[in-house]
Design an enzyme around this catalytic site. Structure first.
Site, mmCIF file in Angstrom:
data_model
loop_
_atom_site.group_PDB
_atom_site.id
_atom_site.type_symbol
_atom_site.label_atom_id
_atom_site.label_comp_id
_atom_site.label_asym_id
_atom_site.label_seq_id
_atom_site.Cartn_x
_atom_site.Cartn_y
_atom_site.Cartn_z
ATOM 1 N N HIS A 178 37.189 17.216 8.663
ATOM 2 C CA HIS A 178 35.864 17.005 7.922
ATOM 3 C C HIS A 178 35.735 17.431 6.735
ATOM 4 O O HIS A 178 36.381 18.514 6.233
ATOM 5 C CB HIS A 178 34.697 17.357 8.688
ATOM 6 C CG HIS A 178 34.542 16.536 10.131
ATOM 7 N ND1 HIS A 178 34.257 17.367 11.261
ATOM 8 C CD2 HIS A 178 34.548 15.344 10.362
ATOM 9 C CE1 HIS A 178 34.049 16.410 12.284
ATOM 10 N NE2 HIS A 178 34.160 15.235 11.714
ATOM 11 N N CYS A 272 29.026 23.014 10.916
ATOM 12 C CA CYS A 272 29.438 22.014 12.147
ATOM 13 C C CYS A 272 28.235 22.356 13.214
ATOM 14 O O CYS A 272 28.201 21.107 14.010
ATOM 15 C CB CYS A 272 30.587 22.343 12.528
ATOM 16 S SG CYS A 272 31.904 21.996 11.195
#
Length: 280
Positions: A178, A272
């Site tokens: 990501h 996250c």
């Protein structure tokens, strides 16, 4: 902003008021998704330790006046601890995306159920493959990482929906999963960056907008960019990332060190693990 808003976010650094987390009750490395997980595949995850660390993380947030919402966990979702990926809050709207990876499909339904129970509206990005770890919001600019979880078509659709924003697609080396594993905005003028994952063009763009704090290869592996700003230059970071923490402190940030080293074995850190729904 009025205080009766249930949801409101316009960036990654205003004071955090309300955030969604999920305990790592069933966290396992089922399918290796990145270099960090690959390293710990055989060792596995010590669930009791991960849960203790997560509780300390929640206590730290609450001690800073932040309301923590814990979503119910389910055995079939081993990566539910990473709540950031199931959506993102922009203005007063929570966008809920379709998860791209088999092991995570269905997590979005748990979030939708909670939003329905709370009578909070949301925008369903029904067929768009876009994960919140790839979405970094800074005022009128939205950086969206192009990964194997977030597709260019989804970014184009987002730009079509959000005409008042500048949605910038940011390609990066796929193995980093990501965008927030290689880039993160921590204040109006400061960002963390791991340059080897990004294009020269985007490094130049970021350099023109922010003072960049470079993260070493070693500290990228321990997710040095994946910190969480809770407002007023207060940042949650791992004790192990000494260089990142030192550089942040030099620039006037208050670094709150919390050890979630067991959770990062599954490939994600503070950002996250948190889905902010109210900042301001």
């Amino acid at each position: 902003m009025t205080l009766n808003h249930k949801t409101f976010c316009t960036n990654e650094y205003d004071p955090l008021k309300r955030v969604i987390l999920c305990q790592p009750q069933y966290m396992t490395i089922r399918d290796v998704i990145n270099e960090t997980q690959k390293e710990f595949k055989d060792e596995g995850i010590h669930i009791k330790r991960a849960l203790e660390q997560h509780r300390e993380f929640v206590r730290t947030l609450e001690a800073n006046g932040i309301e923590v919402v814990l979503l119910p966990y389910h055995k079939k979702f081993p990566e539910q601890v990473f709540t950031r990926d199931i959506g993102f809050t922009l203005g007063q709207t929570i966008f809920v995306a379709k998860m791209a990876h088999d092991v995570r499909i269905g997590e979005e339904d748990v979030l939708k159920q909670w939003l329905d129970d709370e009578e909070m509206s949301y925008f369903n990005l029904a067929e768009d493959r876009i994960e919140g770890g790839d979405v970094i919001i800074d005022g009128e600019t939205i950086y969206v990482g192009l990964s194997n979880r977030t597709h260019r078509e989804a970014v184009e659709h987002l730009q079509g929906l959000l005409v008042q924003y500048d949605v910038k697609a940011i390609p990066f080396k796929e193995k980093y999963l990501h965008l927030d594993c290689v880039f993160n905005v921590v204040s109006p003028d400061t960002a963390l960056i791991y340059r080897p994952a990004l294009t020269e063009e985007d490094i130049d763009l970021f350099s023109s907008r922010y003072q960049l704090i470079d993260v070493s290869e070693e500290e990228q592996f321990t997710l040095g960019t994946n910190v969480l700003c809770i407002g007023n230059k207060n940042i949650l970071s791992l004790p192990i990332n000494k260089q990142v923490n030192q550089e942040l402190r030099k620039r006037g940030f208050e670094v709150i060190e919390v050890d979630i080293s067991e959770i990062i074995k599954s490939g994600g850190s503070f950002r996250c693990c948190t889905l902010p729904i109210l900042r301001g």
